[in-house]
Every structure is written in structure tokens, then in C-alpha cells.
Design an enzyme around this catalytic site. Sequence first.
Site, mmCIF file in Angstrom:
data_model
loop_
_atom_site.group_PDB
_atom_site.id
_atom_site.type_symbol
_atom_site.label_atom_id
_atom_site.label_comp_id
_atom_site.label_asym_id
_atom_site.label_seq_id
_atom_site.Cartn_x
_atom_site.Cartn_y
_atom_site.Cartn_z
ATOM 1 N N LYS A 171 6.783 -8.602 -4.716
ATOM 2 C CA LYS A 171 5.949 -9.812 -4.754
ATOM 3 C C LYS A 171 6.650 -10.970 -4.056
ATOM 4 O O LYS A 171 6.009 -11.768 -3.359
ATOM 5 C CB LYS A 171 5.624 -10.195 -6.199
ATOM 6 C CG LYS A 171 4.765 -11.459 -6.344
ATOM 7 C CD LYS A 171 3.427 -11.335 -5.619
ATOM 8 C CE LYS A 171 2.632 -12.654 -5.622
ATOM 9 N NZ LYS A 171 2.105 -13.017 -6.946
ATOM 10 N N LYS A 239 7.335 -22.606 -6.330
ATOM 11 C CA LYS A 239 8.109 -21.837 -7.306
ATOM 12 C C LYS A 239 8.449 -20.447 -6.766
ATOM 13 O O LYS A 239 9.584 -19.986 -6.869
ATOM 14 C CB LYS A 239 7.307 -21.733 -8.607
ATOM 15 C CG LYS A 239 7.985 -20.951 -9.723
ATOM 16 C CD LYS A 239 7.522 -19.492 -9.796
ATOM 17 C CE LYS A 239 6.059 -19.367 -10.169
ATOM 18 N NZ LYS A 239 5.646 -17.928 -10.321
#
Length: 299
Positions: A171, A239
Site C-alpha cells: 500500500k 500521512k
Amino acid sequence: MTTIGFIGLGVMGAPMAANLVRAGHDVVGYNRSPGKVAALVESGGRGADTVADAVRGADVVITMLPDSPDVEEVVLGEDGVLAHASEGTIHVDASTIRPDVARAVADAARARGVRPLDAPVSGGEAGAVDGVLSIMVGGDAADLEEVRPVLEAVGRTIVHVGPSGAGQTVKAANQLIVAGNLQLVAEALVFLDAHGVDLEPAVEVLGGGLAGSTVLERKAAGMLSRSFAPGFRVDLHHKDLGIVLDAARAAGVAVPVGSQVADLVASLRAQGGGGLDHSALLLQVERLSGRDTELGREA
């Protein structure tokens, strides 16, 4: 019917939980904002007042939370998932978190007899609504096969990529590619506009060639119409790129382009763009180019 405890009913979690209900599963949802729980109940799910209420009796627990500390609190906390899950429960963490945290959570789960899978998703809000997410799964392959019928209600591409933490690592790579692609699409649009090119047909022809991508297909239209309602917020991509940079540093890997895009995302966020869709990188390119915030007009 599988009983699923679903924790985290935000932009991604809410449509995922709704799709699980539509697929015939018994979904018990929990969210810190009660309104999100009420929406799930209206769609046919059940509501829980606490994490414990969502987890008790569940065959599968899915968490979809904003960041690593949230997952640690909800899963590992004194009154969290592992404190109430039955032995043999499969815990699917669909959040995007640091790979080292995913491994630590998985170790703690196994110690309690819970079967962990880190299964972050890609596809944005649209993919969640349509149930066509790409899901990259780390953990035991046999556990994935057991829970695959559940995941097929929310995703189209579901792939085992390795042991615990591998899903989060893939990811991170996904977010690196998406950020770089978004930045280049933004630069290309500003470049084309500066030369007076008709942008819609330009995007069409670019999409048919080697420059074509899912990012171009899904995001260019919003960039052209200046619609930056968040499908995936700048705050979250900021983030995620932090995760990329930390993981790259730990592995001794250079990501020079990724580092520069991370700086541009951080700058856009610092200028108040954190709540916008990450395609708002277009605004950053325009500012750097000394152009107005409307395509076709120079400052």
C-alpha cells in the site's frame, strides 16, 4: 451469512460496510460519531455502542481507521478488539498504517488466538462505493482464502502479497505511485493550459496512449472542473507519504521523486488544503507557476 464487526465508518468504511450488508452479511458497526452508526442501521446493519459490542460474537472483525495510533488503540487497547474477540476470529485491518505497526499488531493478535490480516485498500471513495477496491493482503494465505467471500463484497482485486506487514508495504508503494502520478497530471494540465491547448480533448488523447492511467482517468475531469471534494483527502495522503519515507529510510532505499512530491503535498496542506482531494495538487502547481486558481487565466 457471516457476522462482521466493522469498526470505523468514515469515507471508506461506511460504503464498505453498506456493501457487506447488501451482500447478505450481518454487519455490526461502531464509530466514534454516532451518526455514522445510525446510517449503517438505516441501510440494514446493526449498531454498536462500543468496540466490545461490535466484536463480541463476530466471525470477522474489520477495522478501517485513520492512522497507526488509532489501530493500536482500537485493537490493542485494554477494551479493544483483542480483549473481546473470540479465539479463531479473523481480524482484517483495512486501514493504511506503518508496516512495522502492522507486524506488531499481528504478533499480538496471534498471541491471543486471533488470525490477523493486514489488508489495506486502494480505489478511493468511488471504489469503496462501487465495491471494486483493490485489496493487498499480508498474513496467512489460508486465512485470506477463508475470508475471501467477505472481501469480495467490497473489492474486485484481492491478492495475497506476503506475510504480515506486506500488505501495508505494498500500500505504501501504491501511495507513492499515485502521488507521483497526480503531481505529473497536474503539471501536464498547467503546461497544456499555458500553451492554449483545449484541455478536454488533450486529456482524452493522452488517456488513450502510454500516458494513460487510472489516475488520469479518474482525476483529470475533477481537476478541469475544479472540483476538489475529497474522495481521498490531502491530509491522508500526507500521512501515507510519511509512511513511505519512513519505510524507505528504514530499508536504505532512495525515493527522490517521492520525497519531492511529499514536500509538495505537505506544502499544500500547510496552506490550508488538507481537507481537499489530493488532486488539488493542481493548485500547488498553478501557484508555483504564478498562475491564477482558474485554468486559462494568468495571475
